[in-house]
Every structure is written in C-alpha cells, then in structure tokens.
Scaffold this motif. Structure first.
Motif, short mmCIF file in Angstrom:
data_model
loop_
_atom_site.label_atom_id
_atom_site.label_comp_id
_atom_site.label_asym_id
_atom_site.label_seq_id
_atom_site.Cartn_x
_atom_site.Cartn_y
_atom_site.Cartn_z
N GLY A 13 -3.82 -9.37 -10.46
CA GLY A 13 -5.29 -9.42 -10.39
C GLY A 13 -5.83 -8.30 -9.51
O GLY A 13 -6.82 -7.63 -9.86
N GLY A 14 -5.17 -8.08 -8.40
CA GLY A 14 -5.57 -7.00 -7.48
C GLY A 14 -5.49 -5.64 -8.15
O GLY A 14 -6.39 -4.81 -8.02
N LEU A 15 -4.38 -5.45 -8.89
CA LEU A 15 -4.20 -4.16 -9.56
C LEU A 15 -5.26 -3.94 -10.65
O LEU A 15 -5.77 -2.84 -10.81
CB LEU A 15 -2.79 -4.07 -10.18
N LEU A 16 -5.57 -5.03 -11.39
CA LEU A 16 -6.59 -4.92 -12.44
C LEU A 16 -7.96 -4.62 -11.83
O LEU A 16 -8.72 -3.81 -12.37
CB LEU A 16 -6.67 -6.23 -13.25
N THR A 17 -8.23 -5.28 -10.68
CA THR A 17 -9.51 -5.01 -10.00
C THR A 17 -9.58 -3.55 -9.58
O THR A 17 -10.59 -2.87 -9.75
CB THR A 17 -9.65 -5.91 -8.76
N ARG A 18 -8.45 -3.08 -9.06
CA ARG A 18 -8.38 -1.67 -8.63
C ARG A 18 -8.66 -0.74 -9.82
O ARG A 18 -9.45 0.20 -9.72
CB ARG A 18 -6.99 -1.41 -8.04
N ARG A 144 -7.59 6.32 -3.58
CA ARG A 144 -6.49 5.86 -2.73
C ARG A 144 -6.95 4.67 -1.88
O ARG A 144 -6.24 3.67 -1.74
CB ARG A 144 -6.01 7.00 -1.82
N LEU A 145 -8.17 4.78 -1.36
CA LEU A 145 -8.71 3.70 -0.53
C LEU A 145 -8.86 2.41 -1.35
O LEU A 145 -8.46 1.32 -0.90
CB LEU A 145 -10.09 4.13 0.02
N THR A 146 -9.39 2.56 -2.55
CA THR A 146 -9.56 1.38 -3.43
C THR A 146 -8.21 0.76 -3.73
O THR A 146 -8.04 -0.47 -3.67
CB THR A 146 -10.24 1.82 -4.76
N THR A 147 -7.24 1.64 -4.04
CA THR A 147 -5.89 1.14 -4.36
C THR A 147 -5.32 0.37 -3.17
O THR A 147 -4.82 -0.76 -3.31
CB THR A 147 -4.96 2.32 -4.71
N SER A 148 -5.41 0.97 -2.01
CA SER A 148 -4.80 0.33 -0.85
C SER A 148 -5.50 -0.98 -0.49
O SER A 148 -4.85 -1.98 -0.18
CB SER A 148 -4.77 1.27 0.36
N ILE A 149 -6.83 -1.00 -0.60
CA ILE A 149 -7.57 -2.24 -0.29
C ILE A 149 -7.19 -3.34 -1.27
O ILE A 149 -6.86 -4.47 -0.88
CB ILE A 149 -9.10 -2.00 -0.29
N CYS A 150 -7.20 -3.00 -2.56
CA CYS A 150 -6.91 -4.01 -3.59
C CYS A 150 -5.49 -4.56 -3.42
O CYS A 150 -5.25 -5.78 -3.48
CB CYS A 150 -7.07 -3.43 -4.99
N ILE A 151 -4.53 -3.65 -3.21
CA ILE A 151 -3.14 -4.10 -3.08
C ILE A 151 -2.97 -4.91 -1.79
O ILE A 151 -2.33 -5.96 -1.78
CB ILE A 151 -2.17 -2.90 -3.13
N SER A 152 -3.57 -4.42 -0.71
CA SER A 152 -3.44 -5.12 0.58
C SER A 152 -3.97 -6.54 0.47
O SER A 152 -3.32 -7.51 0.87
CB SER A 152 -4.21 -4.41 1.67
N ILE A 153 -5.21 -6.65 -0.10
CA ILE A 153 -5.83 -7.98 -0.18
C ILE A 153 -5.00 -8.90 -1.08
O ILE A 153 -4.73 -10.06 -0.73
CB ILE A 153 -7.29 -7.89 -0.68
#
Lengths: 162, 316
Positions: A13-18, A144-153
């Motif tokens: 879900g996080g990856l799709l959101t990203r 990169r920021l979006t990716t890291s936030i989505c994956i982190s969350i």
C-alpha cells in the motif's frame, strides 16, 4: 503468518501510494510543459498569421494541452463565452491552485488586440516554464523524499502490526 | 425571392445575442422579407431597417432594449473571440462575418499618431443583410458591349442605398460566366470593404461566377495594380470610387487594355460633371457606359447611357 501477510499488504500500500504521488507530480510537470508549449505556439500563430481562436484551439500541441483546449472548444460550441469556457476548463487542470488561477485568468485576456493576446499568451507560457523548471530541479529530491516517507510509514505500521 | 430574403434575414438574426435573436425571429415574414439591416444601439431598442424606415422588432420597445453587454457579446461572437484577427476591418469601422454579412461598428475610436488603430466601447452595430439578386443584371449586360464585341468600361451610379453594389455583383457574375453571345471573361475584383464577395476567411460568400478572382480587404489604389500584374484580368471590378488615388489606379489599368466596372455615389450622370473628382474621371475618358439606378425596392429601373451622355435607354 497472517501478520506477515498483513505487513506485506501495508508495504505494498505504501509503495502504491508513493507511485500515485510521484505520478501526480510527473503529470503536473507534463501539463506545465504541454501548456507552455501550446501557448508559445498559439502566440506565434497569432503574431504571424492572426489565426482565429477556434482554429487555434483545434490544433494539436500535446496530450495534456489538447485535452484542455478541447474542453474550451466544447464549451465554446455550447455558447459559453470564451472567458467562462477557459476558466471552467482550467478548473479541471491537475495543477496547484496558484498555477490554475494563472491559466484561468488568461481566458479573459484573449479577446483583445494582437499585442494584448500575444503578451498574455507569452506571459502565461513563461510562468508555466518557470514553474516547470523550478519543479524539475527539485523533482529527484521530492521523489526520493516521497519514496522514503511512504516506505518508512508503511514499514512502521507493518512493524506495529507484528 | 421572398423565401430567400426571409432565409437571409433569419441567418443574420442568428448572429444576434440569444434574447434579441428570439425577438428578431418573431417578426412577421412580410417584415423579414423587406429587412435591409438590423440595428443595435446601446440603451435603445433593436430595430430593423425596411422600406418604411427603422422599426422596433418588439411591440413593447422595453423588451427589445439593447444593453452594452449585448453589443459586446455580439462583437465577441461574430469575431469568434478573435478580435485581433478582425483588427484591420474593425479599424475601418466594420466586420465581415460568416454567411456573407457585414456589420458596421460604432464606438470609441482608439487613435495613435493621428490614425485610428482600433475601436473600443462599442455603442452601435448595423448588421447589413447582404442580398444577392441573381439575374438582375441580365437586361443590362447586353447593352455594355460595343460593336466590336468588347466590353465597355462601365460606371454604375445611384444615391447611397440605391443598389449599386447588388447590381455590380450580378454584373460580375454574368460577365464571368459568359453567355451564348459573349464568351466568359476573367474578372478581378478588388473588394476593399468586403462588400462584393463578402469574403470570410478568404472565401467569397457570394456568387461571382467561375472566372472571378477576388482580392479582399485591399485598398483599390493598391489592389488594382496588384491584380493587373498578378492575375492578368480582362475586367477589373471595384466598388465605390471615392478618391483621386482610386481614379488614377483605374486609369492606369484602363490604359493596359482592361475593361472596368465601378460604382460611384451620384444620382445621375449630370452630377458627374459637378464634382472635381468625377470631372477628372470623365476627362480621363476611361468609362464609356453609365448605368443609372432609379426606383426602389423590387421596382428598380436601370438606365444605360453612353458617356459622354447621349439619350439613355431604360430597361427594368
């Protein structure tokens, strides 16, 4: 096992959101670029050939610009005034509010003399180009920021589940 | 003819803003048939110009009151929201629109360096219903040829609104199409005010025959030498000779062996000798026939005379 599966779903879900967020940013860039190119081409046509607006709206410029200008054309054909038709079509653009407003106000300046129309088109095109360039510089960093936030969350939520 | 005129009226009414269009369409057919113009003036009722004068289109004049917004909306509509594309004609006080109509425009002139460079704050519009009267020139055409079978250069005279342009348009059509007695001639039309061909985006909206070339929107003094060089016409037609430059250009063309067709504001041939410009035209001996238009409406009389004037022969 079920918890591991739940965690996997959360990460997915996080990856799709990203992906959706990144696609949205890239689409906004495409819209800026297409519209800027379209307005520049329209400005050149008005300056060189005084081509009337309905013919300008029928030209092919790029996917995003064509969709926008087709929207204006359809509204014009229904008897809506150009300013209103342009503003209504601009409302549907996937751009931040300020940029949408900038495109929307252009419609009110198109039914004037050659110099006025050319200046309005050139100004809006240059504003869109400026926004495009500014966003392009920051695009990698934002992605990169979006990716890291989505994956982190998503990882955090997954770990909480475990 | 009546049905055609009603159709043209309704086509013209389509150009009005919706509220006024509805009122204009409700006019009785008898009025539509004799309508020559629709007139819009801000804060005044919409009127239709007929043989009887200007009449309001609605019994209650209040309903037909024209607002500033109506006029602005109509200008935006007929220019297709592209005022820049019509700037040149707008500067000269008119707009040529789809369907072969012409709209005279009044408002505040925008001046720059002593010349009108545009128009703003529109206050009045006169939508002229251009009507073609196919065949009206048929009785006139045979009288315009000399014994050697050459077309004589011809002046068409009448007072304003007398039907000069309508006759000239049909003359051009007849000459361009030819007949069993006279072969078709190449006609070049220098249509300075887009009244003859009523061109819209480069295409003639009226029937001018299949050997006719139209130079639209170009001043006659510049256009006549242009078509002479570029199109090698046998006949050059122009509407409303108004200045010495026009006369000079026509004289130059006539000396190249081209026949001329032109209109002029004068009630009859005697008037030609009264004004300096027309005297100059007569002195040049370029024109050898004059067609004077008399009567009004459907009862117009065309009198063909030789120049210098001899006894005229009338045909209706």
């Amino acid at each position: 096992m079920l918890r591991w599966f739940g965690m996997l779903l959360i990460v997915c879900g996080g990856l799709l959101t990203r992906q959706a967020l990144v696609d949205e940013m890239r689409r906004a860039q495409r819209i800026r670029s297409d519209l800027a190119a379209a307005f520049e081409a329209m400005e050149a046509e008005v300056r060189l050939l005084l081509t009337p607006m309905p013919a300008l709206l029928r030209r092919t410029y790029g996917v995003e610009a064509d969709a926008f200008l087709r929207g204006v054309s359809v509204r014009l054909a229904c008897g809506t005034a150009l300013e209103t038709a342009w503003r209504d079509a601009a409302e549907g653009l996937a751009l931040p509010e300020a940029e949408r407003m900038s495109v929307a106000t252009l419609g009110g300046r198109l039914d004037s003399g050659e110099e006025g129309v050319c200046a309005a088109l050139a100004l809006t095109a240059s504003e869109l180009r400026r926004d495009y360039d500014r966003n392009e510089v920051k695009r990698g960093e934002r992605e990169r920021l979006t990716t890291s936030i989505c994956i982190s969350i998503s990882l955090f939520l997954g770990l909480l589940l475990l | 003819m009546g049905k055609e005129r009603i159709r043209r009226y309704e086509q013209a009414a389509e150009l009005l803003p919706p509220r006024l269009r509805r009122l204009a369409m409700e006019l009785p057919d008898a009025r539509k048939e004799c309508a020559e113009e629709l007139r819009l003036r801000v804060c005044e009722p919409l009127t239709v110009l007929t043989d009887e004068g200007e009449l309001s289109v609605a019994p209650a004049e209040r309903d037909a009151l024209v607002t500033e917004e109506d006029v602005a909306r109509m200008v935006a509509g007929v220019t297709e929201y592209s005022r820049y594309a019509s700037a040149e004609t707008l500067r000269r006080g008119y707009l040529s629109v789809r369907g072969g109509f012409r709209i005279g425009v009044c408002g505040t002139a925008v001046m720059r360096d002593g010349t009108v460079c545009g128009m703003k704050d529109f206050s009045g519009l006169a939508l002229r219903i251009v009507c073609e009267r196919i065949g009206i020139a048929a009785p006139v055409v045979p009288r315009l040829w000399d014994e050697a079978g050459r077309l004589c250069s011809t002046l068409i005279l009448s007072a304003p609104g007398g039907g000069k342009t309508t006759l000239l348009r049909d003359l051009i059509r007849c000459i361009s199409l030819g007949s069993t007695e006279h072969r078709a001639l190449r006609v070049a039309v220098v249509d300075e005010r887009s009244e003859l061909a009523a061109s819209y985006q480069g295409r003639a909206q009226t029937e001018l025959g299949n050997h006719t070339d139209v130079l639209d929107g170009c001043p006659k003094a510049l256009g006549v030498p242009m078509v002479l060089r570029a199109m090698s016409p046998q006949v050059i037609a122009v509407d409303e000779i108004a200045c010495a430059e026009d006369v000079a250009a026509l004289c130059a063309a006539a000396h190249c062996g081209v026949a001329l067709l032109a209109t002029i504001h004068a009630a009859h041939t005697d008037e030609l000798a009264c004004r300096p410009l027309w005297r100059q035209l007569l002195a040049s001996e370029v024109f050898s026939r004059a067609v004077t238009i008399g009567g009004a409406g459907n009862d117009r009389m065309y009198t063909v005379e030789a120049i210098p004037c001899s006894a005229g022969s009338a045909c209706s």
